[in-house]
Design a protein around this motif. Sequence first.
Motif, short mmCIF file in Angstrom:
data_model
loop_
_atom_site.label_atom_id
_atom_site.label_comp_id
_atom_site.label_asym_id
_atom_site.label_seq_id
_atom_site.Cartn_x
_atom_site.Cartn_y
_atom_site.Cartn_z
N TYR B 272 -8.53 2.82 -5.57
CA TYR B 272 -8.12 1.73 -6.79
C TYR B 272 -7.99 0.40 -5.70
O TYR B 272 -6.72 -0.18 -5.95
N GLN B 273 -8.98 -0.10 -4.95
CA GLN B 273 -8.72 -1.25 -4.09
C GLN B 273 -9.56 -1.96 -4.87
O GLN B 273 -10.33 -1.90 -5.64
N LYS B 274 -9.28 -3.23 -4.56
CA LYS B 274 -9.96 -4.70 -5.20
C LYS B 274 -11.05 -4.66 -4.24
O LYS B 274 -11.22 -4.79 -3.15
N LYS B 275 -12.07 -4.71 -4.96
CA LYS B 275 -13.57 -4.50 -4.42
C LYS B 275 -14.01 -5.67 -3.49
O LYS B 275 -14.25 -5.58 -2.24
N ASP B 276 -13.29 -6.93 -3.70
CA ASP B 276 -13.63 -8.13 -3.05
C ASP B 276 -13.00 -8.36 -1.96
O ASP B 276 -12.91 -9.42 -1.36
N SER B 277 -11.62 -7.63 -1.85
CA SER B 277 -10.82 -8.25 -0.83
C SER B 277 -11.07 -7.80 0.60
O SER B 277 -11.87 -6.97 0.79
N ASN B 278 -10.64 -8.70 1.16
CA ASN B 278 -10.89 -8.71 2.67
C ASN B 278 -9.94 -8.10 3.40
O ASN B 278 -9.81 -7.82 4.66
N ASP B 279 -8.82 -7.85 2.90
CA ASP B 279 -7.57 -7.33 3.43
C ASP B 279 -7.27 -6.04 2.73
O ASP B 279 -6.05 -6.16 2.05
N LYS B 280 -7.93 -5.00 2.79
CA LYS B 280 -7.32 -3.64 1.97
C LYS B 280 -6.46 -2.82 2.85
O LYS B 280 -6.85 -2.40 3.92
N VAL B 296 6.41 7.31 1.09
CA VAL B 296 6.10 6.31 0.43
C VAL B 296 4.28 6.14 0.48
O VAL B 296 3.99 5.94 1.72
N VAL B 297 3.78 5.86 -0.34
CA VAL B 297 2.23 5.78 -0.41
C VAL B 297 2.01 4.35 -1.13
O VAL B 297 2.34 4.11 -2.33
N SER B 298 1.63 3.16 -0.37
CA SER B 298 1.54 2.07 -1.09
C SER B 298 0.24 1.57 -0.76
O SER B 298 -0.50 1.91 0.18
N ASP B 299 -0.33 0.53 -1.62
CA ASP B 299 -1.49 -0.14 -1.18
C ASP B 299 -1.38 -1.47 -1.77
O ASP B 299 -0.60 -1.82 -2.64
N ASN B 300 -2.63 -2.24 -1.53
CA ASN B 300 -2.22 -3.52 -2.14
C ASN B 300 -3.71 -3.91 -3.11
O ASN B 300 -4.54 -4.98 -2.94
N GLY B 301 -3.85 -2.70 -3.85
CA GLY B 301 -5.06 -2.84 -4.87
C GLY B 301 -4.82 -3.26 -6.06
O GLY B 301 -4.11 -4.23 -6.25
N ILE B 302 -5.58 -2.56 -7.13
CA ILE B 302 -5.74 -3.29 -8.40
C ILE B 302 -4.52 -3.28 -9.14
O ILE B 302 -4.20 -4.04 -10.16
N GLY B 303 -3.53 -2.50 -8.79
CA GLY B 303 -2.39 -2.24 -9.48
C GLY B 303 -2.41 -1.58 -11.04
O GLY B 303 -3.47 -1.17 -11.31
N ILE B 304 -1.30 -1.22 -11.45
CA ILE B 304 -1.19 -0.62 -12.90
C ILE B 304 -0.79 -1.41 -13.77
O ILE B 304 0.36 -1.89 -13.68
N VAL B 349 2.41 -4.19 -9.48
CA VAL B 349 2.13 -5.12 -10.00
C VAL B 349 0.53 -5.36 -10.12
O VAL B 349 -0.20 -5.13 -9.17
N VAL B 350 0.01 -5.69 -11.34
CA VAL B 350 -1.30 -6.00 -11.35
C VAL B 350 -2.03 -6.99 -10.28
O VAL B 350 -1.33 -8.08 -10.24
N ASN B 351 -3.27 -6.53 -9.63
CA ASN B 351 -3.68 -7.38 -8.64
C ASN B 351 -2.59 -7.47 -7.22
O ASN B 351 -3.32 -8.34 -6.37
N GLU B 352 -1.94 -7.01 -7.39
CA GLU B 352 -0.98 -6.98 -6.04
C GLU B 352 -0.76 -5.74 -5.40
O GLU B 352 -0.86 -5.60 -3.99
N GLY B 353 -0.78 -4.68 -6.20
CA GLY B 353 -0.60 -3.14 -5.50
C GLY B 353 0.22 -2.39 -6.20
O GLY B 353 0.99 -2.85 -7.10
N THR B 354 0.18 -1.22 -5.71
CA THR B 354 1.17 -0.15 -6.18
C THR B 354 1.84 0.70 -5.14
O THR B 354 1.24 0.90 -4.03
N LYS B 355 3.00 1.18 -5.37
CA LYS B 355 3.75 1.83 -4.52
C LYS B 355 4.48 2.96 -4.88
O LYS B 355 5.15 2.93 -6.27
N PHE B 356 4.13 4.15 -4.52
CA PHE B 356 4.65 5.35 -5.08
C PHE B 356 5.73 5.83 -4.23
O PHE B 356 5.43 6.09 -2.95
N THR B 357 7.05 6.26 -4.60
CA THR B 357 7.97 6.69 -3.63
C THR B 357 8.40 8.26 -4.18
O THR B 357 8.59 8.31 -5.18
N VAL B 358 8.14 9.19 -3.23
CA VAL B 358 8.29 10.58 -3.65
C VAL B 358 9.63 10.92 -2.49
O VAL B 358 9.85 10.66 -1.68
N THR B 359 10.68 11.75 -3.23
CA THR B 359 11.76 12.28 -2.60
C THR B 359 11.75 13.79 -2.90
O THR B 359 11.77 14.13 -4.12
N ILE B 360 11.76 14.58 -1.67
CA ILE B 360 11.60 15.98 -2.01
C ILE B 360 12.79 16.55 -1.27
O ILE B 360 12.85 16.23 -0.08
#
Lengths: 128, 363
Positions: B272-280, B296-304, B349-360
């Motif tokens: 779920y990356q932004k297709k036209d982004s130059n900084d994925k 922690v898995v994070s991206d700067n993609g399309i967001g939810i 955040v839509v268009n800024e990215g998503t961050k999942f934090t898992v604790t085990i």
Amino acid sequence: MNFIVIDDSKLDCFIAEKIIKNTGHCDECKVFQQATEGLEYIKNKTDKNETVVFVDIQMPVMNGFEFVEAFEGLADDVKEPYSIYMLSSSINENDIAKVKGYASVKHFLNKPLTNDTIAAVLEELNIT
Amino acid sequence: MDSQKKIKVLYVDDEPNNLFSFKAAFRFDYEIFLANNTDEALQKLEENQDISVILSDQKMPGKTGVEFFEDIRVKYPNPIRILITGYSDIESVISAINRGHVFRYIKKPWTDVDVQSAIDEAHKFYITTSMLAMKNDELQKAYDELDKFAYSATHDMRGPILSVLGIVDLMKNAEDMDEIKEMNEMMENAMLKLDNYIQNLHDHYSIRRGELNITEIEFEDVIKDMSDLYDIASKLKNVAFNKSCMQSCKFRSDDISIKIIINNLLSNAFKYQKKDSNDKQVSLEIKVESGTATIVVSDNGIGIPEQNMKDVFSMFFRGAHEEIGSGFGLYNVKDALGKVNGKIDVESVVNEGTKFTVTIPSK
């Protein structure tokens, strides 16, 4: 005859477009991978050319049924030129029964779209 | 018996003396509710839905104990009913027991031992029936899931096959080499999609049915495995993949569950990356300290979008138009987390990215 294809699978859109163009009855074929975009297109269209719509049932965000419900809410003169056919790869009885409940849907068709199914659709609409 | 939580018992009798002596005898063993008549009893039941045993005198003005039990049976099916009777009319008691209204009866004058054993037995029965109801709920859930699965399987497994059949049909008459190449690529994608679905399905059932296999986990090795899986995708799709790992103590858990969790989160981050982004960017940060792993898995993609947040962990929910999504990934993550007692948080955040934090926690 104009055609609109709505399917989230790029591949199925490609197949449908090819087959439609092969019929020799296609003036214009619009393809949408998102039902919301297809709906917008129909809302904003001003000409009254007869159009066949093929819409897939299972799609994310707006599925085929939601699309048809939204379509049925449009003004009568907007809806008038469209004949809707629903397509699916699922063999779910409920889906097939549900399709029959929509007045604006002509038929349920099994995927993949083939030359034969398109020929049957055109025949039903008296286009030869 | 659970010492912290006393069994809740309701006693109905029209004679105040009986009520007093009952409470005096059993107030240390049970939490006791008293009612002077059946109306009062109904009110007590309404206020205390977790009463598990009801004792009622048979001979009361207005309504007999058996009649009272018959009345409340539909509205309050769970509490176990015990009849107390000094009444010689044994016939009505027998018929009440046979019709299932009464679990036990106690003869008047009662002895403490009789009452205590009747209440304890009744409570055991109450627990068993409640457990059964819980199991039934679980079973219902499993059935529902199976229905959903059967529905999705026809779509997600047949879909790509039918697409390829459609292409094969088209290819029969295709002559242009470029067009044939294009179709070939499309068939490849359809098959990859099917393969991906089947792998997810396999993951799903290995989490569900598989035994936990607790071993010591070196997260450096996990990171290495993930690099092997994603470095190619990272190059091909031009997405920077940042990894960091800091493990300061030993960690024990189920290796497969942990890999399923990280793999699915990464797969989404790349997808779920932004297709036209130059900084994925996708990053995986693992920190293990004081017996807890934080991933922690994070991206700067399309967001939810906010309205989809509550559904992202549901089976077969697809929040985006991307055709590659199967609706399985995060559901598998949630299942695997359940096995290793982990928790997950999502910020997006839509268009800024998503961050999942898992604790085990370490086992």
